[in-house]
Design an enzyme around this catalytic site. Structure first.
Site, PDB file in Angstrom:
ATOM      1  N   LYS A  17       0.884  -1.014   0.238  1.00 63.03           N
ATOM      2  CA  LYS A  17      -0.233  -0.205  -0.204  1.00 63.03           C
ATOM      3  C   LYS A  17       0.796   1.247   0.164  1.00 63.03           C
ATOM      4  O   LYS A  17      -0.061   2.174  -0.471  1.00 63.03           O
ATOM      5  CB  LYS A  17      -0.780   0.090   1.346  1.00 63.03           C
ATOM      6  CG  LYS A  17      -1.644  -1.600   1.252  1.00 63.03           C
ATOM      7  CD  LYS A  17      -2.661  -0.993   2.405  1.00 63.03           C
ATOM      8  CE  LYS A  17      -2.270  -0.823   4.281  1.00 63.03           C
ATOM      9  NZ  LYS A  17      -1.379  -2.354   4.294  1.00 63.03           N
ATOM     10  N   ARG A  92      -9.772   1.131   8.991  1.00 61.50           N
ATOM     11  CA  ARG A  92      -9.062   0.039   9.836  1.00 61.50           C
ATOM     12  C   ARG A  92      -9.811  -0.623  10.065  1.00 61.50           C
ATOM     13  O   ARG A  92     -10.086  -2.246  10.488  1.00 61.50           O
ATOM     14  CB  ARG A  92      -7.888   0.163  10.289  1.00 61.50           C
ATOM     15  CG  ARG A  92      -6.470  -0.907   9.839  1.00 61.50           C
ATOM     16  CD  ARG A  92      -5.540  -0.594  10.682  1.00 61.50           C
ATOM     17  NE  ARG A  92      -4.111  -1.501  10.427  1.00 61.50           N
ATOM     18  CZ  ARG A  92      -3.119  -0.355  10.290  1.00 61.50           C
ATOM     19  NH1 ARG A  92      -3.284   0.545   9.622  1.00 61.50           N
ATOM     20  NH2 ARG A  92      -2.398  -1.515  10.507  1.00 61.50           N
ATOM     21  N   ARG A 161      11.764  -2.886  12.409  1.00 67.77           N
ATOM     22  CA  ARG A 161      10.530  -1.977  12.446  1.00 67.77           C
ATOM     23  C   ARG A 161      10.331  -3.403  13.893  1.00 67.77           C
ATOM     24  O   ARG A 161      10.203  -4.436  13.852  1.00 67.77           O
ATOM     25  CB  ARG A 161       9.172  -1.908  12.262  1.00 67.77           C
ATOM     26  CG  ARG A 161       9.341  -0.343  10.955  1.00 67.77           C
ATOM     27  CD  ARG A 161       8.044  -0.452   9.756  1.00 67.77           C
ATOM     28  NE  ARG A 161       6.975  -0.605  10.781  1.00 67.77           N
ATOM     29  CZ  ARG A 161       5.459  -0.699   9.719  1.00 67.77           C
ATOM     30  NH1 ARG A 161       5.918   0.044   8.649  1.00 67.77           N
ATOM     31  NH2 ARG A 161       4.283  -0.836  10.328  1.00 67.77           N
TER      32      ARG A 161
HETATM   33  P1  AMP Z   1       1.295   0.683   9.716  1.00 68.26           P
HETATM   34  O1  AMP Z   1       1.933   1.212   9.241  1.00 68.26           O
HETATM   35  O2  AMP Z   1      -0.026   1.014   8.935  1.00 68.26           O
HETATM   36  O3  AMP Z   1       1.109  -0.702   9.674  1.00 68.26           O
HETATM   37  O4  AMP Z   1       0.578   1.306  11.157  1.00 68.26           O
HETATM   38  C1  AMP Z   1       1.059   0.674  11.981  1.00 68.26           C
HETATM   39  C2  AMP Z   1       0.655   0.877  13.753  1.00 68.26           C
HETATM   40  O5  AMP Z   1       0.151   1.686  13.535  1.00 68.26           O
HETATM   41  C3  AMP Z   1      -0.856  -0.818  13.397  1.00 68.26           C
HETATM   42  O6  AMP Z   1      -0.317  -1.863  13.739  1.00 68.26           O
HETATM   43  C4  AMP Z   1      -1.504  -0.083  14.614  1.00 68.26           C
HETATM   44  O7  AMP Z   1      -0.531   0.458  15.428  1.00 68.26           O
HETATM   45  C5  AMP Z   1      -1.319   1.780  14.231  1.00 68.26           C
HETATM   46  N1  AMP Z   1      -2.425   2.671  13.677  1.00 68.26           N
HETATM   47  C6  AMP Z   1      -2.093   2.702  12.239  1.00 68.26           C
HETATM   48  N2  AMP Z   1      -3.713   2.856  11.350  1.00 68.26           N
HETATM   49  C7  AMP Z   1      -4.795   2.378  12.241  1.00 68.26           C
HETATM   50  C8  AMP Z   1      -5.562   2.599  12.274  1.00 68.26           C
HETATM   51  N3  AMP Z   1      -6.410   3.285  11.055  1.00 68.26           N
HETATM   52  N4  AMP Z   1      -6.400   2.411  13.417  1.00 68.26           N
HETATM   53  C9  AMP Z   1      -5.136   1.511  14.399  1.00 68.26           C
HETATM   54  N5  AMP Z   1      -4.203   2.086  14.311  1.00 68.26           N
HETATM   55  C10 AMP Z   1      -2.924   1.925  13.522  1.00 68.26           C
END
Ligand code: AMP
Length: 219
Positions: A17, A92, A161
């Protein structure tokens, strides 16, 4: 072009993405809004928000709907988002998708692209992913020796990460299945969902998405 081009990019963690959004943001001159990036930025800067969410994020769990909805609401008020945005990692949950509809009103989401990639492939991609702590550039573990652990773009440290460790990957994929997959029906029932095969080269995925956006008369 419609008044606002708001696109949601859905897909499992590691589906590509972020990579796609970087290209598409340039192509359509709209900002790439990644709630994960916003939250990671807050953690890195050590702000009160960052301190609040760091442990939840490191464990691979979701932060509260209320908190991310507030962040996105604030982001949409910024000048560069007035022509639309590419949403990555948001919504999400169903509650977030409903809040987003309420936030955008009539000029809402124009299209939701589901980047489809099998679990086995995203697990492999996430485990081998390394990122630059400074600029977010993405590498593979096999690149690390060649770049001596230093980002080729900006010289920042390239790291794994915390949430790309095996336990956190498993939790994140479980959360995707439980909380985010229902959004496929949510956008499908509104006639807004198009699935694109994410198991192709990044350039081919970009071309496939651009073809959908074009066919829908959105750009
Ligand atoms: P990502 O980089 O999108 O995988 O996001 C990393 C982390 O940020 C996720 O595992 C969640 O802990 C938090 N996070 C990001 N976007 C959301 C969202 N829309 N709702 C809840 N937690 C989020």
């Amino acid at each position: 072009m419609p008044a606002r081009l708001n696109l949601v990019i859905l897909g499992k963690q590691g589906a590509g993405k972020g990579t796609q959004c970087k290209h598409l943001a340039k192509a359509y001159a709209i900002p790439h809004v990644s709630t994960g990036d916003i939250l990671r930025g807050a953690v890195k800067a050590g702000t009160p928000l960052g301190l609040e969410v760091a442990s939840v994020m490191n464990a691979g769990a979701l932060v509260s709907d209320e908190l991310v909805i507030r962040l996105v609401d604030e982001r949409f008020k910024q000048a560069d988002a007035q022509k639309g945005a590419l949403l990555d990692g948001f919504p999400r949950t169903l509650a977030q998708a409903e809040a987003l509809e309420a936030l955008l009103g009539d000029d809402g989401i124009k299209l939701c692209i589901n980047l489809d990639v099998p679990v086995s492939l995203v697990t492999e991609r996430l485990s081998s992913r390394r990122v630059c702590q400074e600029c977010g550039a993405i590498y593979k573990d096999s690149d690390i020796e060649a770049i001596s652990g230093t980002c080729a773009n900006c010289g920042g440290d390239v790291i794994q990460r915390e949430d790309d460790q095996p336990d956190a990957i498993r939790k994140r994929l479980e959360a995707y299945e439980r909380d985010t997959e229902p959004l496929l029906s949510f956008y499908g029932s509104r006639g807004l969902l198009v699935t694109v095969d994410g198991d192709q080269s990044p350039d081919d995925v970009t071309r496939a998405i651009e073809a959908v956006v074009h066919d829908k008369g959105l750009a």
